[in-house]
Design a protein around this motif. Sequence first.
Motif, PDB file in Angstrom:
ATOM      1  N   PRO A 206      12.905  63.802  50.483  1.00 13.71           N
ATOM      2  CA  PRO A 206      13.222  62.996  49.292  1.00 13.71           C
ATOM      3  C   PRO A 206      14.550  63.440  48.685  1.00 13.71           C
ATOM      4  CG  PRO A 206      10.929  63.691  49.256  1.00 13.71           C
ATOM      5  CD  PRO A 206      11.578  64.449  50.386  1.00 13.71           C
ATOM      6  N   TRP A 207      15.281  62.479  48.148  1.00 14.60           N
ATOM      7  CA  TRP A 207      16.563  62.788  47.507  1.00 14.60           C
ATOM      8  C   TRP A 207      16.659  62.022  46.194  1.00 14.60           C
ATOM      9  CZ3 TRP A 207      20.087  66.390  47.877  1.00 14.60           C
ATOM     10  CH2 TRP A 207      21.298  66.212  47.171  1.00 14.60           C
ATOM     11  N   HIS A 208      16.994  62.733  45.124  1.00 11.80           N
ATOM     12  CA  HIS A 208      17.088  62.146  43.795  1.00 11.80           C
ATOM     13  C   HIS A 208      18.554  62.029  43.384  1.00 11.80           C
ATOM     14  CE1 HIS A 208      12.748  62.608  42.917  1.00 11.80           C
ATOM     15  NE2 HIS A 208      12.843  63.722  43.623  1.00 11.80           N
ATOM     16  N   PRO A 209      19.176  60.879  43.513  1.00 14.84           N
ATOM     17  CA  PRO A 209      20.532  60.729  42.966  1.00 14.84           C
ATOM     18  C   PRO A 209      20.508  60.910  41.455  1.00 14.84           C
ATOM     19  CG  PRO A 209      19.974  58.914  44.448  1.00 14.84           C
ATOM     20  CD  PRO A 209      18.706  59.653  44.161  1.00 14.84           C
ATOM     21  N   SER A 210      21.632  61.316  40.901  1.00 16.70           N
ATOM     22  CA  SER A 210      21.694  61.587  39.472  1.00 16.70           C
ATOM     23  C   SER A 210      22.139  60.390  38.648  1.00 16.70           C
ATOM     24  CB  SER A 210      22.666  62.749  39.200  1.00 16.70           C
ATOM     25  OG  SER A 210      22.208  63.929  39.800  1.00 16.70           O
ATOM     26  N   ARG A 211      23.119  59.654  39.151  1.00 17.71           N
ATOM     27  CA  ARG A 211      23.755  58.617  38.324  1.00 17.71           C
ATOM     28  C   ARG A 211      23.718  57.275  39.061  1.00 17.71           C
ATOM     29  NH1 ARG A 211      28.107  61.224  37.005  1.00 17.71           N
ATOM     30  NH2 ARG A 211      27.416  61.592  34.864  1.00 17.71           N
ATOM     31  N   LEU A 212      23.520  56.201  38.305  1.00 19.33           N
ATOM     32  CA  LEU A 212      23.508  54.844  38.845  1.00 19.33           C
ATOM     33  C   LEU A 212      24.440  53.988  38.002  1.00 19.33           C
ATOM     34  CD1 LEU A 212      22.319  52.716  40.822  1.00 19.33           C
ATOM     35  CD2 LEU A 212      20.467  52.366  39.161  1.00 19.33           C
ATOM     36  N   LEU A 213      25.451  53.411  38.649  1.00 24.23           N
ATOM     37  CA  LEU A 213      26.428  52.557  37.989  1.00 24.23           C
ATOM     38  C   LEU A 213      26.387  51.165  38.604  1.00 24.23           C
ATOM     39  CD1 LEU A 213      29.535  54.974  38.031  1.00 24.23           C
ATOM     40  CD2 LEU A 213      27.769  54.783  36.260  1.00 24.23           C
ATOM     41  N   ALA A 214      26.709  50.158  37.796  1.00 26.55           N
ATOM     42  CA  ALA A 214      26.795  48.772  38.279  1.00 26.55           C
ATOM     43  C   ALA A 214      28.137  48.189  37.873  1.00 26.55           C
ATOM     44  CB  ALA A 214      25.660  47.919  37.704  1.00 26.55           C
ATOM     45  N   GLN A 215      28.771  47.473  38.793  1.00 28.82           N
ATOM     46  CA  GLN A 215      30.033  46.820  38.478  1.00 28.82           C
ATOM     47  C   GLN A 215      29.852  45.919  37.251  1.00 28.82           C
ATOM     48  OE1 GLN A 215      30.757  44.760  42.168  1.00 28.82           O
ATOM     49  NE2 GLN A 215      32.163  46.327  42.913  1.00 28.82           N
TER      50      GLN A 215
END
Length: 606
Positions: A206-215
């Motif tokens: 499992p991998w947990h990304p930290s940040r989520l951005l949307a254009q």
Amino acid sequence: MGGFGRRVSRRAVLGSALAATWLATDFSSDSVHRNVVDGARDRAHTDVLFIGAHPDDESSNLSTFGQWREDLGLSTGVVTITRGEGGGNAVGLEEGPELGLIREAEERRATGFVGIENIYYLDKPDFWYTLSAPLTARIWGEQDTLARLVRLVRSTTPHTIVVMDPRPFNQHGGHQFSARLGIEAFRLAGDPSAFPAQIADEGLTPWHPSRLLAQNYGFESLLGPDAAEQRRTDPYTGLPVIGVWSGVRSREYNTSWAQVEREATRLYLTQGFAAQPAQVSSDPRQLGSDWFTVLAEDGRFIDAAVHREDGLKPLYAEFSDWADRAGLPWLANRVQPDYPPNPSTTIPAVPIAPVLNGIEGPGEYPGPELPLAVWRGGGGCAATAKVARHGDDLYVLVTVTDDRKGAELVVEDTKRHWRTDSVEIVVDPRGDSDDTSTTLKTGILPYIAGRVGPIAERDADNHQGLARETAPGMRVAAMVTDPYRGYAVEVKIPLGELPAPVDPAEFAMNILVYDSDTDDKTGRTRLAWSPFGSAQADPYVWGTATLADYRPLADSSTTDTPPVIPQTAARSASSAASLAQAGRIGVPIAGSPRPSSSRYSVSPNR
């Protein structure tokens, strides 16, 4: 950050973007650093992963990805779900898988300008321009595509994921759905119960990304170095918005990142991007920023107030339901725009069929003249339309005043009618379509190379191809002035060839004109009877057209016809570049499973 040529600090490069904002963390935070260290054990690791639908969706953010690499040492990888086989080709006649491989090569060359080394294609089919994420989901296969994305997130261990705008109005359904999938992959990649075979059989963790951005393209008018320094909030969702200014000077290229991006984007030749001016402004006050909505920080979605709307049309209601399920209901705030009133007309019946010659004869079109207003662009073109019915045939006459002739396409290139002077007629037989797969859309070129025009085709509708094959009862005529001052197109459309039985009281349609004024196959001006949003692709916009005195034949054989949608995609197995990448970093092509004993498994982030 006020001087164009001044070297900027590590914190300033992210434009007030991530570091100097009111966000809880930034790229220098301990949590992000820990992810980078852990993920760096894998040759496939990337700090940032962009997820798009087509091989140019990242093009508007290349200046940002270049800055992040040069000033912060952050690598970026790209997931491109299709190879854009269903799109246009401004430089040749290639279509389908052959075009897809050309577009892959363009994307790899362009992104290489900013140091992007790895692009992952999922080999899903690109069909045609649609505004429907649900239709796209049916063609791509939602669960299979999501599984491949989750696998790639676990394989590449990014701390930041960048997606497109998931909201549905006035944008490609592929863009919307790629964003939805990216959001869900962000959430699921760290969940061991999601796609557990990837963990048990493939050696992934499992991998947990930290940040989520949307254009976010709602702030494009804000120019200059100071714009990105301000705290901003998305007016629809209430979420924070960050900007990365393109005027920062690249040490490697000794010019602005805006200029680097321009040189890179001009390499997307098939999409007509080479027609962009070679040079951007040298005035920093005229250079804009890339803008992103911050959807998640420290691995958690950012909460915002929810503002429900009543009376949503089906496509918007479906998005609202998805946003609820995904755990971001605020994404559906004000999701449905205020549609203007649909224009309406009555299509009169005529006792004698109009003569198809591009000229209005006496009594042929007794109904009102329909004005076509500017929809996009402007100048150099004006048009009107008239409509009539004789028996079970619809007749449309479009008269265009134009000041310059566009490119002459060959017969094999008629699918791309919107790249030159042309007329488009779209018909929704019952007025209840949510996307164009249940409509007829025909594009007519008044002239083509070799002077054998006019010619009609169908695209992005129930059945695509030359009209003589997909609507054999359709007939077209054109009259082109000499010297050129415009043209007229006249069309006969048998109602029996529409994809569903006609409802005379709910019949809907739109009439559009495309104007080029260039020889490089790039459109300039668009007109429409009902001009709003994506007027050619959004049936909710189209005008109503009551068919006076029409009674469909009781023994009519017309029934609902399932859409014919191209599903042939270019394959990574046919791409030397994709195969070489897989061998270099150990991530199988097309997001496919790794061998059970893969020696490239990643370490879990702590």
